[in-house]
Design an enzyme around this catalytic site. Structure first.
Site, PDB file in Angstrom:
ATOM      1  CE  LYS A 115      -4.409  -1.678   1.405  1.00  0.00           C
ATOM      2  NZ  LYS A 115      -5.637  -1.519   2.145  1.00  0.00           N
ATOM      3  CE  LYS A 201      -6.524  -7.390  -1.473  1.00  0.00           C
ATOM      4  NZ  LYS A 201      -7.503  -7.037  -0.451  1.00  0.00           N
ATOM      5  CE  LYS A 204     -13.648  -2.226   0.980  1.00  0.00           C
ATOM      6  NZ  LYS A 204     -12.751  -2.331   2.143  1.00  0.00           N
TER       7      LYS A 204
END
Ligand code: AQP
Length: 337
Positions: A115, A201, A204
């Site tokens: 991230k 993956k 969102k």
């Protein structure tokens, strides 16, 4: 203080674009556990702000996750649905656990590396500390079981390490105040992948809306996304070994299996040897049939924000009533007067 035998805790971040991965990997399993466990399901708004969120959107997204929980079948009367920021014990325990967790442990967390990416120096301290807050979420209730998708496995292992070190540091080898929480990673869709790239993956925050099926998509949108999903030109294989070599096919078969309550082998028995021209429309029909009622119910609930706010307020009170005595005991164990 008696430890609970069967207490479940889990959470979802209110960061928008709630998707099929969140549903099949997590929320759907939350529902089944209500029969056998005492369950606390949290909308983890404090986790969400580790990356900047528009305050109005955060509030809307908090209600969206709450609606998804209820529409999926979680009963807020029998169990507990609440948002994390309502219960200050999470933040308080996180501080104590920050002093137990080691920097070396956090440095190994792959989610932070992914991230923060190249902009590590610019990431918030909260994003780095995310797994300690997650350990606190679980241990605040001395939860024994945590249903999550496969991507959270490493964070759960860290929560166990933190619980173990707290027990050892303060109580010695033979006493355990915190149970070591067990991850529950269940079903054939523990890691739903992006529809545009079978090695990434479903998430969102993917900039492409075509990469995910969201829990607000209409049946036309679902059909379009599945039709355009990346695949290879071969027909579906007959065996699981052959499926493993083909990430996009594997992903769509896993989604079908999860939605139909089958295993992947049974899906291959039905569709092996057929092309995606036959499989994709069958998958789109199944997804629409299974997600349609959920989406419809979510829309009805979202139209009544007052009701959702009330559920969260009541849930916050119930959660605090469980957490407060546990925190009181933590303060005593640590030596706070
Ligand atoms: N693709 C997935 N497949 C299966 N399970 C998944 N989960 C998330 N993505 C998948 C599970 O959903 C629960 C809630 O996740 P979250 O919202 O708290 O956090 P996340 O893992 O960061 O979700 P996203 O969608 O991937 O968001 P971004 O884009 O921000 O990274 C968890 O149990 C998770 O395992």
């Amino acid at each position: 203080m008696q430890a609970p035998a069967n207490r479940v805790f889990s959470g979802v971040q209110p960061t928008g674009n709630l998707h099929l991965g969140n549903y099949l990997g997590a929320i759907r399993h939350f529902v089944g556990l209500q029969e056998t466990h005492e369950c606390l399901y949290c909308v983890v708004d404090m986790h969400a702000i580790t990356v900047w969120q528009d305050p109005k959107e955060l509030a809307d997204n908090t209600r969206e996750v709450t609606a998804a929980y209820i529409a999926a079948g979680i009963d807020p009367e029998k169990h507990v649905i609440f948002n994390q920021s309502k219960v200050s014990a999470h933040a308080e325990l996180a501080w104590v656990l920050n002093c137990v967790a080691r920097i070396g442990w956090l440095n190994r967390m792959t989610q932070f590396k992914e991230k923060a990416g190249k902009h590590r120096e610019n990431a918030s301290v909260g994003l780095y500390d995310y797994p300690v807050l997650m350990a606190a979420d679980i241990l605040t209730y001395r939860a024994t079981h945590v249903p999550v998708g496969d991507d959270q496995k490493q964070h759960l292992e860290l929560a166990r390490d933190i619980a173990q070190k707290f027990n050892n540091d303060f109580l010695g080898e033979d006493e355990a105040f915190f149970p070591l929480p067990e991850p529950l990673i269940m079903g054939p869709a523990t890691r739903v992948m992006s529809l545009r790239d079978g090695t990434k993956k479903m998430s969102k925050s993917d900039p492409s809306d075509m990469s995910r099926i969201t829990l607000t998509d209409t049946s036309d949108e679902i059909a379009k996304k599945i039709k355009k999903a990346k695949t290879d030109p071969e027909p579906l294989p007959e065996t699981l070994e052959a499926l493993k070599e083909r990430p996009e096919a594997d992903n769509l078969v896993g989604i079908y299996a999860a939605l139909a309550n089958m295993d992947k082998a049974a899906v291959l028995a039905e569709f092996g040897g057929q092309g995606f021209g036959a499989f994709k429309p069958a998958l789109a029909d199944l997804a629409t049939e299974k997600l349609g009622p959920l989406t419809g119910e979510m829309a009805k609930l979202r139209a009544d924000p007052g009701f959702l706010d009330q559920v969260l307020a009541k849930g916050g009170e119930k959660a605090s009533a469980i957490a407060d005595p546990i925190l009181q005991e933590v303060r005593r164990i640590v030596g706070f007067i």
